[in-house]
Each structure stands twice: as structure tokens, then as C-alpha cells.
Enzyme design. Structure first.
Site, PDB file in Angstrom:
ATOM      1  N   ASP A 448       0.814  -1.265  -0.200  1.00  0.00           N
ATOM      2  CA  ASP A 448       0.047  -0.088  -0.072  1.00  0.00           C
ATOM      3  C   ASP A 448       0.966   1.155  -0.040  1.00  0.00           C
ATOM      4  O   ASP A 448       1.564   1.526   1.135  1.00  0.00           O
ATOM      5  CB  ASP A 448      -0.931   0.003   1.361  1.00  0.00           C
ATOM      6  N   LYS A 474      -3.812  11.749  -3.013  1.00  0.00           N
ATOM      7  CA  LYS A 474      -2.509  12.021  -1.866  1.00  0.00           C
ATOM      8  C   LYS A 474      -1.499  12.481  -2.705  1.00  0.00           C
ATOM      9  O   LYS A 474      -0.258  12.542  -2.010  1.00  0.00           O
ATOM     10  CB  LYS A 474      -2.320  10.291  -1.386  1.00  0.00           C
TER      11      LYS A 474
END
Length: 654
Positions: A448, A474
Site C-alpha cells: 500500500d 494523496k
């Protein structure tokens, strides 16, 4: 078209073959598509000429675009040379204009050139250039240029960081998407049918420069390539459309802050200080403008429809896929799947690969510091399949205990899934070593990267994970778009998890034939515009350099840590030696939500709560923390303002 025309005979044969193959009386999709392509090729172009086949009319004299406001005659090549804006406007049968090349380092733009650029409302070029696309350096003029090399922090990535002083201060003007894009085509060899779309040929092209409606040619034809296609008049010039990474701007945080319009906002009468970057990052003007341009000039569905906007939208979408592949150093754009975010990417792997390969008694390993998105999908799969979920413990600093991880691994381990950077603690895990350990036991490994991609250079080939996921928002891109990277064999070993349009090669009532990866995982109309916006964000980051960003954030992190520890009663949660730009703390005598509210009153945005990582915080005896998190546009003044506000809250002298 007459019946004596060879093209007519080709179509007639195609129809006969289709009838024979499927036993129907109507032409199949391939035949209809071929007929549509022939029809559109026969249309007159804007100049009253007709497209005649393999060659196009000779190119006209070099032309210039009308330019932006106040910029008559602004050269189209300047717009094309800006990273994130490389695309074409396909026109049926219109030859490509000759493009004026960019000024080289041995020919600095004249005063007239600079005046014309200034008239376009764009910043002018510097009067001297230190380096451009690998050419010899000239002396820098920037007062802010570093005088000595600065090493980037250790990040657990095997590639050495480039010295900051090696970065060129040469800076192109930021994209102005009000300027029209140049009108050109590229000369390419034969293009495979849709079933092979997304090949390395596409990824390696500057902007996926294919025939205008390449995605229609071969639609419904599973194995029959188009025999021939017209060649465009002119190829791309590397001087006009540079490769991603060939241009670097000097790292200047003040200049970078000016790229983010939201930082000019005021909150409660104070200038906004955005320290909630682990939750989401702000967007540079280049991304905002790219989205605006898409909706104004390119908006269409992709991989279908016989018109120009479909071609433009398809080009932009697939160009974004190629940019992501380059950003991660994937070997091919076929390894990149667009999803809504890291959460959906993990769920895709769980529901596709996981359902296919996880059985009763098998084991899935995760770590103690995972985001809920990397816990819940595996719990759901384990409950469904009767599998066992095992958890790697961490030490008191928040770092993975590799010896304990080794003890959990066995031949029963089918999948290992962990974060490269903890969203709650900022811990950088030893990802490459953990991947190698999982592979020794035959397990697939998912990493991740949602909190890693905005802080450090990521190389999926070096990392060697089977799957890698991240979210666009992000990394300074739009919300609602994310990425799943998968090794070719891992994706090929994963069945589709959603059904619908776009992910199919052929459908009958008896069976469906699916597209190969990545398209088999992209059912229906995807988030086209935001994928394009993600491509623009990645192009923006590439002009700055991830090593430079990593170094800047590391310096801020060290400074912020030192200053926070000077505040009595403040305890930092997560003190691993290797950390990215995330800090978590609690303040004795204050609820975390009260601390967050006090900072917000002074325009400082941080996150207060459990950060979707409750097991991680409970490992340290906490339910919630205050979490300031850093990005490339933060500076020392942001840190000082937060420290001053905390000291006022504690009624301490400044």
C-alpha cells in the site's frame, strides 16, 4: 464506393466471414466499424481536400497558434513543451504543421521572444540556463541556488538520491491551458486491434500518437488486425515534446507555494496553513487548469465513438496511464489499472485474485500499523473463505519486527499486504526486504503506497511487489482516481471483478470474452477527467523531482520534531528512525479534538482522530492523536506558526 473498388470487396468478404462465423444476418461490429472508418476517411477536410490513403498532402508553412489573451502569434511549440500538456487535436485528413523548436542552451531567446512570452501573460525564460535535457551547463543566475550538494534522506528505496545541486534551475512557464494545443499527427507503424491496446508501443509514444480513431479499428475483431492504415504527415520532435523527467525546475518552496491557489485562502482571518496532507493534498494550478481544459475541449467517452473528441479523450486518458507507469517505473502501461483509489485497488485484489487463490486454512499476513483499508478487505475475505489473518507486531518506535514477521511466514502464507509508509505514524517500513521474505515462501505481496508516493521515489521493479496501490488525491491529483499496479502474471491470474462495457472483447448470450489486463478491470465508464488530472499532477511532480521533495520534507520533519519535543507534556507517537512527513502527538491535559480546534482558530489545518488506523494507535495506548503532515509546499514558517499556537494553548512564553 463502387463495387469494383478493392475496399468494397474487402468489406463484402468481411461481412460474409462474419455471417459464416456467427450465423446471423446482420453485419458484425468489426464490419460496421470498418465501414464507419471508410466513411469518415472519405469525408472532405476543412481545406476542401480529401484524405487519399497512405500519404497525406505536404505540410504547409510553419504556423503559430492564435495564442492566449494578449499573445497573437504565440508559438504553439511552447505550449506543447510544457509537461502535462502533451496531446494532439486529431483532424481527419489535415496534415501536421511544422512546429518551431524550443530555444536550445546555445541560443538563448531574444528580447523579442521574451517580450512575446510576457505578452502572453506567462513568465519569461531566464537569461541563462544551467542545464536542459542533458546539455552542457552554463553558470546559474539564481540567488537561491545551493552552494553544496545536499543528500536526500534515506527512504528504504535502493536508488541513490540525486544531489540537490545537480538539479537544473531552468524553469519552463507553468501550463496555460487557455492556449490552444498544436494540431499535429504522428507517423507510426501498424497499430494492433483493441484487444492489444495499452502495449509498450503505446506507452513509449510521446502521447499515444495513434491514428485518430485507432481505438475503433478492430473493435469486435478478436484476432484480425487492420491490414493497412494511413500514415500521418509528421512525427513528433523530442525538442517539442520532451520525455517525462527531461526538465527540472529549481526547488524553491516560495515558487512552489505560488503554484497552489488554495494556499492564498484565509481561515478565521489567518492565512491557511495546510498540514493535513496525509488526509489529502492540495492541487497545483496545472492540475486545475488541465481538468478545466479537458471539460472544455476533450470531454467524451473513451475507446469508442467515431469522432474527434473520443480520440482526444482516449489519448489523454491513455497518456495518463503511461505517465503513471513512468512515475512508478513499471515496465509497461499494461501493468497500470485505474480505480477510484487505494481502497478500491485493495478490494479489487481481494475480490479478484484473493477469491481465486485463497482457500480454507490459507494464511494472509498484514502488519499492526495498517490503515483500515488494508485490514477490513482481508478480514472479509478470510471470513468468506475460512482463511486465517495473521498480524506482524511492531516495536515501541512503530517499526516492523522483521524477526517476528519471519516466524509468521510459512508455506500456508498465500498473501502478504502492508503499507510502505504508515499513515498514522509516518514509519517507513523495510518494504523491499519484506517483499523478498514473502516471495521466499511463495506468497504474493501487495504494498500500500498511498502515503509513500508523495514523499519518495517509488520503483516497483526494484521493489518487486506483485501489487502496488495508491490514491491520486494523496499525490496532488484529483479525488476519485487511484492506481493498481500489478505484475503481468499477477494480473493475468486475476479474473474480472466487475462486469459491463469497456472490459469485454466480445459478448454473446452464451459467453463473454474479456479484454486482457488492464482493461478487463475497468468496467463501464471510468473517471476519465480525473485520470487525466492525475497525469498532470505526476507531470508537475516530475518537473520538481521526487528526490528534491524528499529532502525538503525530511528537513522540515527533523525541525518540527525538535520543536514539538520542547513543549512540556507533548508526546510524539511513532518515533521510528526511518519516517516520512507524518507526525502524531498527544498533549497532556488536552483532548486531541480540542488541540485541533485551537489550531484551526489560527488557520492551521491538522487531523485529530484515529486516522482510520485504530489498531495502530491502540498499540501505543491511544485512541486518537493530533497529526500534522507535510508536503512539498510546506515551509519553516508553517512549522513555526503551529509551534507558536501550541505554546499559546499551553500558556507558555513564545
Amino acid at each position: 464506393m463502387s463495387t469494383s473498388d478493392p475496399g468494397f470487396q474487402f468489406e463484402e468478404d468481411a461481412v460474409a466471414q462474419a455471417k459464416s462465423a456467427v450465423g446471423v444476418v446482420f453485419p458484425d461490429v468489426a464490419t460496421l466499424t470498418q465501414m464507419a472508418n471508410e466513411f469518415f476517411r472519405a469525408l472532405p477536410n476543412q481545406a476542401g481536400q480529401r484524405f487519399t490513403g497512405a500519404s497525406a498532402p505536404a505540410s504547409p508553412e510553419p504556423s503559430v497558434s492564435p495564442g492566449g489573451p494578449g499573445s497573437p502569434g504565440f508559438p504553439a511549440s511552447y505550449s506543447a513543451a510544457i509537461p502535462g500538456t502533451e496531446m494532439r487535436q486529431p483532424q481527419f485528413g489535415v496534415p501536421a504543421p511544422s512546429m518551431p523548436s524550443l530555444p536550445s542552451v546555445d541560443k538563448i531567446p531574444s528580447e523579442a521572444d521574451i517580450a512575446r512570452l510576457a505578452g502572453a501573460g506567462l513568465p519569461s525564460f531566464p537569461s541563462e540556463v544551467t542545464s536542459f535535457a542533458g546539455t552542457p551547463s552554463l553558470s546559474p543566475l539564481s540567488a537561491g541556488a545551493p552552494s553544496s550538494p545536499l543528500s536526500a534522506p534515506q527512504t528504504g528505496i535502493s536508488q541513490p538520491a540525486a544531489p540537490l545541486s545537480s538539479v537544473s534551475p531552468f524553469s519552463l512557464p507553468l501550463p496555460d491551458f487557455n492556449l490552444p494545443f498544436p494540431n499535429f499527427e504522428a507517423s507510426l507503424p501498424s497499430i494492433p486491434p483493441l484487444a492489444a491496446l495499452g502495449t509498450d508501443d503505446f506507452a513509449k509514444s510521446a502521447v499515444g500518437a495513434l491514428s485518430p480513431l485507432y481505438f475503433l479499428e478492430g473493435a469486435g475483431a478478436l484476432s484480425q488486425p487492420i491490414a493497412s492504415r494511413p500514415q500521418a504527415a509528421q512525427s513528433y520532435s523530442p525538442a517539442v515534446v520532451p520525455e517525462v523527467g527531461s526538465i527540472r525546475r529549481q526547488f524553491d518552496v516560495t515558487s512552489i507555494r505560488n503554484d497552489f491557489p488554495i494556499l492564498r485562502e484565509k481561515v478565521n482571518g489567518y492565512p491557511l496553513i495546510w498540514l493535513d496532507n496525509a488526509a489529502t493534498t492540495q492541487k497545483p494550478q496545472a492540475v486545475i487548469d488541465r481538468l478545466k481544459y479537458f471539460y472544455e475541449h476533450e470531454n467524451s467517452n473513451i475507446h469508442r465513438a467515431a469522432h474527434d473528441l473520443a480520440a482526444r479523450a482516449t489519448d489523454a486518458y491513455e497518456d495518463a496511464r503511461s505517465k503513471v507507469a513512468h512515475f512508478l517505473n513499471a515496465s509497461s502501461s499494461k501493468e497500470i489499472v485505474f480505480v477510484r483509489g487505494a481502497t478500491e485497488a485493495i478490494n479489487l485484489v481481494a475480490q479478484s485474485w484473493g477469491r481465486q487463490h485463497i482457500n480454507k486454512g490459507d494464511e494472509i499476513i498484514i502488519s499492526w500499523i495498517e490503515h483500515h483499508a488494508n485490514i477490513v478487505p482481508w478480514q472479509m475475505l478470510a471470513a468468506e473463505k475460512g482463511a486465517i489473518l495473521r498480524v506482524i507486531p511492531v516495536d515501541d518506535s512503530g517499526q516492523i519486527l522483521l524477526d517476528e514477521y519471519e516466524k509468521l511466514l510459512s508455506t500456508r502464507t498465500k498473501l502478504v499486504s502492508f503499507s510502505q509508509v504508515s499513515n498514522a505514524l509516518g514509519t517507513i517500513t523495510p518494504a523491499q526486504q519484506m517483499v523478498q521474505m514473502g516471495h521466499r515462501y511463495g506468497a504474493r505481496v501487495l504494498v500500500d503506497g498511498a502515503q509513500a508516493v508523495s514523499h519518495m521515489r517509488v520503483d516497483v521493479q526494484s521493489l518487486d511487489a506483485d501489487f502496488y496501490v495508491f490514491s491520486g488525491h494523496k499525490v496532488f491529483g484529483p479525488t476519485g482516481i487511484g492506481v493498481l499496479y500489478g505484475k503481468p502474471d499477477a494480473l493475468a491470474d486475476s479474473p474480472p471483478w466487475q462486469g459491463g462495457g469497456n472490459m469485454i472483447a466480445d459478448v454473446t448470450f452464451e459467453k463473454t470474452i474479456y479484454q486482457p489486463p488492464p482493461f478487463r478491470f475497468e468496467a463501464g465508464t471510468g473517471n476519465i477527467a480525473d485520470a487525466v488530472g492525475l497525469g498532470a499532477a505526476i507531470a508537475y511532480l516530475d518537473t520538481i523531482g521526487m528526490e528534491n521533495i524528499s529532502h525538503h520534507e525530511h528537513e522540515l520533519l527533523v525541525y518540527a520534531t525538535q520543536e514539538l519535543l520542547k513543549i512540556p507534556g507533548l508526546c510524539i507517537i511513532g518515533t521510528a528512525k526511518e519516517k516520512a512527513g507524518v507526525l502524531s502527538f498527544v498533549l497532556e491535559g488536552y483532548k486531541t479534538e480540542d488541540v485541533g480546534a485551537a489550531l484551526n482558530r489560527e488557520g492551521i489545518a491538522v487531523r485529530s482522530g484515529h486516522h482510520c488506523a485504530q489498531p495502530a494507535l491502540r498499540r501505543f495506548g491511544q485512541e486518537t492523536t493530533v497529526r500534522p503532515s507535510l508536503a512539498l509546499y510546506n515551509n519553516y514558517e508553517d512549522i513555526d506558526a503551529m509551534i507558536a499556537a501550541l505554546r499559546r494553548l499551553r500558556q507558555l512564553p513564545a
